[in-house]
Design a protein around this motif. Structure first.
Motif, PDB file in Angstrom:
ATOM      1  N   PHE A  82       0.828  -1.193   0.000  1.00 23.55           N
ATOM      2  CA  PHE A  82       0.000   0.000   0.000  1.00 23.55           C
ATOM      3  C   PHE A  82       0.869   1.253   0.000  1.00 23.55           C
ATOM      4  CE2 PHE A  82      -2.670  -3.240   2.096  1.00 23.55           C
ATOM      5  CZ  PHE A  82      -3.733  -3.230   1.206  1.00 23.55           C
ATOM      6  N   TYR A  84       1.750   5.246   0.518  1.00 22.45           N
ATOM      7  CA  TYR A  84       1.426   6.394   1.358  1.00 22.45           C
ATOM      8  C   TYR A  84       1.570   7.670   0.536  1.00 22.45           C
ATOM      9  CZ  TYR A  84       1.691   3.172   5.293  1.00 22.45           C
ATOM     10  OH  TYR A  84       1.476   2.127   6.156  1.00 22.45           O
ATOM     11  N   LEU A 140      -0.904   0.843   6.957  1.00 27.25           N
ATOM     12  CA  LEU A 140      -1.900   0.329   6.008  1.00 27.25           C
ATOM     13  C   LEU A 140      -1.621  -1.156   5.758  1.00 27.25           C
ATOM     14  CD1 LEU A 140      -2.079   3.301   3.480  1.00 27.25           C
ATOM     15  CD2 LEU A 140      -3.464   2.877   5.535  1.00 27.25           C
ATOM     16  N   ILE A 152      -9.759   2.767   1.800  1.00 28.03           N
ATOM     17  CA  ILE A 152      -8.298   2.893   1.759  1.00 28.03           C
ATOM     18  C   ILE A 152      -7.815   3.336   0.378  1.00 28.03           C
ATOM     19  CG2 ILE A 152      -7.855   0.495   1.085  1.00 28.03           C
ATOM     20  CD1 ILE A 152      -5.495   0.473   3.021  1.00 28.03           C
TER      21      ILE A 152
END
Length: 251
Positions: A82, A84, A140, A152
């Motif tokens: 994931f 950022y 995450l 998300i």
């Protein structure tokens, strides 16, 4: 097999949303449980074909293993880690758009279920970005993705080294800080218009003392029951809907 750099998105709502909204290069593999309902399987295959992805049929115990026995509902995606958001880039973007952003800062939320639920409420209420610390807090993860039911993918999350230093940077850019505490003004009186940051503390300890000193004002949620505390995600939800009411009042 999935690589060690994979994260996982699982569950029907989160998985389908990821397939619909994310680029193919973010999805490494699709695991579909054998014997799932035909209409659901057809939906997965259709979305996979559009992105030229292969679906691997697998037994339930394989999906159980990938998700550590979580409730995957027959669908698991092995995805790239994931990503950022870059906080400086976000702040510059907001300034270029000439608007008054609302940011949420989470001080060491440790439970990924709480973080996922908070992201879901952030998406519903129009939070522009979430700021979390790199250490001693949930990042995450697949559990966050599942609990957020797809949020998300839509709410930018920036991870920073030091929340106090980040607060000082944001204050120089004109942001006002409001933190939750046992003592403060009633949150129902909170005017959340303008460039605003709401700070939510750790599930057990609340906002750390050094960060609490940075607040322009503290807010409290009145309680008349025997239990004088709320789950972090529930408290955040109440605060965010007061923000929403403040910024979008009924005519």
């Amino acid at each position: 097999m999935s690589s060690s750099n994979d994260d996982f998105v699982f569950g029907r709502h989160a998985g389908i949303d990821f397939l619909k909204t994310q680029d193919a290069d973010k999805i490494n593999k699709i695991f579909l449980q054998r014997g799932v309902q035909e209409d659901f399987a057809n939906q997965v295959y259709q979305l996979a074909r559009k992105k030229h992805l292969i679906v691997q049929n697998a037994p339930k115990n394989k999906l159980d293993q990938l998700t550590n026995q979580a409730n995957h509902q027959g669908l698991v995606l092995a995805v790239a880690s994931f990503e950022y958001a870059d906080l400086e880039e976000l702040l510059d973007k907001f300034e270029n758009e000439d608007r008054e952003p609302f940011l949420l800062m989470l001080d060491s939320i440790e439970d990924p279920h709480n973080l996922g639920s908070i992201l879901r409420t952030c998406d519903a209420t129009g939070v522009d970005a979430v700021i979390i610390p790199k250490r001693r807090a949930s990042g995450l993860t697949s559990v966050v993705a599942k609990t957020s039911t797809g949020a998300i993918d839509h709410v930018p999350v920036a991870r920073v080294n030091n929340l106090v230093q980040t607060t000082q940077i944001l204050k120089k850019r004109g942001y006002w800080f409001f933190g939750t505490a046992m003592r403060g003004i009633d949150y129902r009186r909170w005017d959340a218009k303008g460039k605003t940051v709401l700070v939510i503390g750790n599930e057990g300890k609340g906002i750390s003392p050094l960060l609490l000193k940075q607040m322009d004002q503290t807010l409290t949620i009145p309680m008349i029951g025997h239990v004088q505390s709320l789950n972090a995600s529930v408290a955040t939800g109440a605060m965010l809907y007061q923000m929403f009411n403040s910024r979008h009042p009924l005519a």
